[in-house]
Design an enzyme around this catalytic site. Structure first.
Site, PDB file in Angstrom:
ATOM      1  N   HIS A 134       0.645  -1.114  -0.144  1.00 16.92           N
ATOM      2  CA  HIS A 134       0.189   0.332  -0.070  1.00 16.92           C
ATOM      3  C   HIS A 134       1.104   1.451   0.061  1.00 16.92           C
ATOM      4  CE1 HIS A 134      -2.785   3.281   2.113  1.00 16.92           C
ATOM      5  NE2 HIS A 134      -3.151   3.141   1.197  1.00 16.92           N
ATOM      6  N   GLU A 184       1.332  -0.715  -4.937  1.00 20.20           N
ATOM      7  CA  GLU A 184       0.415   0.323  -5.599  1.00 20.20           C
ATOM      8  C   GLU A 184       1.188   1.898  -6.215  1.00 20.20           C
ATOM      9  OE1 GLU A 184      -1.946   2.430  -1.898  1.00 20.20           O
ATOM     10  OE2 GLU A 184      -4.217   1.561  -2.748  1.00 20.20           O
ATOM     11  N   ASP A 206      -1.028   5.141  -6.436  1.00 20.15           N
ATOM     12  CA  ASP A 206      -2.553   6.303  -6.568  1.00 20.15           C
ATOM     13  C   ASP A 206      -1.660   7.027  -7.482  1.00 20.15           C
ATOM     14  OD1 ASP A 206      -4.143   5.026  -4.384  1.00 20.15           O
ATOM     15  OD2 ASP A 206      -2.675   5.982  -3.330  1.00 20.15           O
ATOM     16  N   HIS A 225      -1.149  10.225  -3.400  1.00 18.42           N
ATOM     17  CA  HIS A 225      -1.687  10.009  -3.019  1.00 18.42           C
ATOM     18  C   HIS A 225      -3.120  10.449  -3.187  1.00 18.42           C
ATOM     19  CE1 HIS A 225      -5.574   8.951   0.154  1.00 18.42           C
ATOM     20  NE2 HIS A 225      -4.943   7.310   0.064  1.00 18.42           N
ATOM     21  N   GLU A 236      -4.934   3.120  -8.906  1.00 21.25           N
ATOM     22  CA  GLU A 236      -5.882   3.696  -8.651  1.00 21.25           C
ATOM     23  C   GLU A 236      -6.059   4.902  -9.059  1.00 21.25           C
ATOM     24  OE1 GLU A 236      -6.500   4.339  -4.568  1.00 21.25           O
ATOM     25  OE2 GLU A 236      -8.488   5.868  -4.956  1.00 21.25           O
TER      26      GLU A 236
END
Ligand code: G3P
Ligand code: CA
Length: 329
Positions: A36, A63, A65, A78, A169
């Site tokens: 994460h 991950e 973002d 993020h 994401e």
């Protein structure tokens, strides 16, 4: 005769035990560890260093973002804001908006690369959020683009023989749309350029915005593995619809937990409902330094990964979850 039958029975039961063990290990191996924001429990989130550390820790996926810069470069960060993980307020004090925030889309990629990235802090009082993590203001960390991160992960895969995936994401598509920016289309193009097009390509695409994720499948015809992120309890009523376009869900882990009875956690029907619809479940976020209702990280992992039987975990501490699952296999 009796002796022979006993031996056969003994061998049969031993083989059943070992067969059971194989099935168990196989099942455990299907659970994935998602780093994460990288190994963000140890190094400032979304820095290249945090990603390299997560790679070395053998996370299954890392991950990203994603937010667009002023010149349409997908940046790995993020939030749409810069002021809680960088020194933007010092370097560009005259570039804040009326709400006193500094926005990624107001800066070119070149400008963004001049910023120092630090451990996450509260921009109102300067206090570090996770006190026991990498000290705020120390080190020499920078922002980077999606392409730069993919090149590092693919380069490390080539150099080590591993096959670690990416888990991007799409952040705040409605905000980007209002600013007349096509974040999704730009990200899909970058992914495609690097060979991520289908479910077999070791890339899982996630988004909180259900309309946008559905658009990615239906209108943009993406064949990637899609995960619908879930934020609110009422989202669990939409599972059937999510299953029409997504391959999995990413709920907040608390959406899986129900009451604690006699010291044992019970569970909502979310995971079994998702499984009935053929959806994988990857809850967020497993943090060893923010345990809340759990008395230890071990208890959190046992409760959610084993008892609730989810297929993966977003975690700031990939080494701990990798070790836990290895021990279970
Ligand atoms: O994307 C899943 C997980 O990262 C939770 O959301 O807010 O940390 O991006 P967030
Ligand atoms: Ca995320």
């Amino acid at each position: 005769m009796f002796k022979t039958v006993s031996i056969i029975l003994l061998l049969t039961s031993l083989s059943l035990i070992s067969c059971k063990k194989d099935i168990k290990s196989e099942k455990m191996n299907t659970k994935i560890v998602i780093a994460h924001r990288g190994a963000s429990g140890y190094v400032p989130e979304h820095t290249m260093e945090a990603k390299a550390m997560a790679f070395a820790m053998n996370a299954d996926f890392i991950e990203q973002d994603l937010v667009l810069s002023k010149d349409d470069v997908p940046i790995v960060i993020h939030d749409i804001y810069l002021d809680d993980v960088t020194d933007v307020a010092t370097k560009f004090s005259n570039r804040k908006r009326k709400d006193n925030r500094y926005y990624v889309i107001d800066f070119t990629f070149k400008e963004l690369q001049t910023l120092a990235v630090t451990e996450r802090f509260n921009p109102k009082n300067g206090e570090q959020i996770y006190k026991k993590r990498f000290p705020k203001g120390k080190g020499n960390f920078k922002l980077h683009s999606l392409s730069q991160e993919i090149e590092m992960i693919q380069g490390l895969n080539a150099a080590t023989g591993k096959n670690i995936g990416i888990y991007p994401e799409i952040k705040e598509p409605a905000f980007h749309k209002t600013a007349e920016k096509n974040l999704t289309e730009i990200v899909l193009k970058v992914l495609s350029n690097y060979g991520y097009n289908t479910k077999e390509d070791n890339c899982i695409l996630q988004c909180f915005d259900a309309k946008e994720l559905e658009r990615i499948r239906v209108e943009l015809k993406s064949e990637l593995f899609l995960v619908q992120l879930m934020e609110f309890p009422e989202d669990s009523k939409k599972l059937k619809h999510f299953a029409t376009y997504a391959n999995g869900i990413g709920p907040w882990y608390k959406q899986i937990l129900d009451k604690k009875i006699d010291g044992k956690f019970t569970f909502t029907s979310l995971v079994s409902d998702a499984h009935t619809l053929g959806l994988k479940v990857h809850p967020y976020t497993f943090r060893a330094d923010a345990l809340d209702e759990f008395s230890s990280f071990e208890e959190m992992m046992e409760t959610l990964l084993i008892e609730a039987n989810v297929e993966g975990a977003f975690t700031d501490f990939p080494d701990l979850v990798v070790a836990f699952l290895k021990n279970k296999s």
